[in-house]
Design an enzyme around this catalytic site. Sequence first.
Site, PDB file in Angstrom:
ATOM      1  N   HIS A 178      -5.026 -21.219  33.424  1.00 33.38           N
ATOM      2  CA  HIS A 178      -5.070 -22.675  33.328  1.00 33.38           C
ATOM      3  C   HIS A 178      -3.687 -23.321  33.340  1.00 33.38           C
ATOM      4  O   HIS A 178      -3.573 -24.543  33.477  1.00 33.38           O
ATOM      5  CB  HIS A 178      -5.835 -23.115  32.073  1.00 33.38           C
ATOM      6  N   ARG A 227      -4.110 -21.466  27.039  1.00 30.27           N
ATOM      7  CA  ARG A 227      -4.426 -22.462  28.064  1.00 30.27           C
ATOM      8  C   ARG A 227      -3.186 -23.020  28.751  1.00 30.27           C
ATOM      9  O   ARG A 227      -3.256 -23.465  29.893  1.00 30.27           O
ATOM     10  CB  ARG A 227      -5.199 -23.627  27.431  1.00 30.27           C
ATOM     11  N   GLU A 243      -6.072 -22.730  23.384  1.00 26.76           N
ATOM     12  CA  GLU A 243      -7.170 -23.705  23.359  1.00 26.76           C
ATOM     13  C   GLU A 243      -8.188 -23.371  22.289  1.00 26.76           C
ATOM     14  O   GLU A 243      -8.620 -24.232  21.527  1.00 26.76           O
ATOM     15  CB  GLU A 243      -7.870 -23.784  24.714  1.00 26.76           C
ATOM     16  N   ARG A 300      -7.921 -31.815  21.886  1.00 33.72           N
ATOM     17  CA  ARG A 300      -9.035 -32.722  22.155  1.00 33.72           C
ATOM     18  C   ARG A 300     -10.183 -32.426  21.205  1.00 33.72           C
ATOM     19  O   ARG A 300     -10.346 -31.302  20.733  1.00 33.72           O
ATOM     20  CB  ARG A 300      -9.525 -32.538  23.590  1.00 33.72           C
TER      21      ARG A 300
END
Length: 395
Positions: A178, A227, A243, A300
């Site tokens: 990623h 990530r 992540e 997030r």
Amino acid sequence: MPLSSILRRSTRPSQTSSLLRTFHTTTRSNMLHHLMCGTWTPPGAIFTLQFDDEALTLKLIKKTDIPHDEPISWMTFDHDKKNIYGAAMKKWSSFAVKSPTQIVHTSSHSMDHDPQASSSTTKTRAIFVLAAQKPPYAVYGNPFYEHAGDGNIFSVDSSGALSKNIQNYAYSPSTAIHGTVFDPTETYLYSADMWANKIWTHKKDAETGMLETIGSLDAPKPGDHPRWVAMHPKGHYLYALMEGGNSLGVYVIDDATHLPVYTHLSYPLIPPNLPPHTKLYRSDVIALTHSGRHMFATARSNDFSIPGYISAFRLGEMGNIEKQIFCQPTPTSGGHSNAVSCSDWCDDWVALCDDQEGWVEIYRWDAENEWLARVARDEDDDDDEDEDEDEDDHE
């Protein structure tokens, strides 16, 4: 709804340098800065936003339509900011940047490392792209989800447009990269492998731009899922964002092997006193300031009613983390985004992209006193209907 952004500088009055292209001529002494943003879902578009650092305003000045089925979830400039390269669903794409409002599609290429990768029946999508800053200026792309065990390297033509797929370099069958980063000499490439839970090291051939595998290192914990990776400008420290682990791992680079070595230092990217909801948060990206003196990282939330977080770190001269300055909530969950970008000519400006409500914000970073203050926000409701679909998580 902008999901990823790249911040560029345009000066007033008009001037040029080896790092900047200039598009505005005026007698005003302040500066205009432009951000180009992509989207996660079709229809494809590049949004150009303009930030005035005197008036402290941020506004959308152009929406450039691009191929409908090639929305760009991550984009980057080339070495002189004359081209944009995009990770565009099933394609890798390039665009000539003639001005902030004149962006022209020049090329699209399929993911050809695996016959299944470009098939409409598979989940595979182009997820990340990195442009070399040194000749031969190759472009490095990483597919994600399934059939993602190889990275794709492209040459560019004399104008900077993507030209040919010159190599598909190996990771592993279980890989889903990623994020990648070069060391300062652009000799070694480091890759964050979410699905194989590893950090990879490849060596670049300076003449061809092709890569050979040096080795890989397992993440500290089974569920970390690296990530994103970032490197300090001095090249001694590598930072890996986890992540799944919602943490920032610190690595030093072995002088002999150039492999990363875990220092056993890790910093939380969500408040450590929160209940252990392993699926509630997903950490996102890392960004260093221009000077390399500070670093930001975001997380997030998967629940729109719960905010994400942004953390700031103070770095030592060689890149060691001296202090985690804060871990504070972002305005929303961040959705699929909460991506943070720092200006590449000074330490003053930080951009944050949201995909829950569809805005971009600019923050002023006071490096001396270590204060972060929001100064501008752009909200564009016209395209929200295109971005409200639920998409698969990156995990």
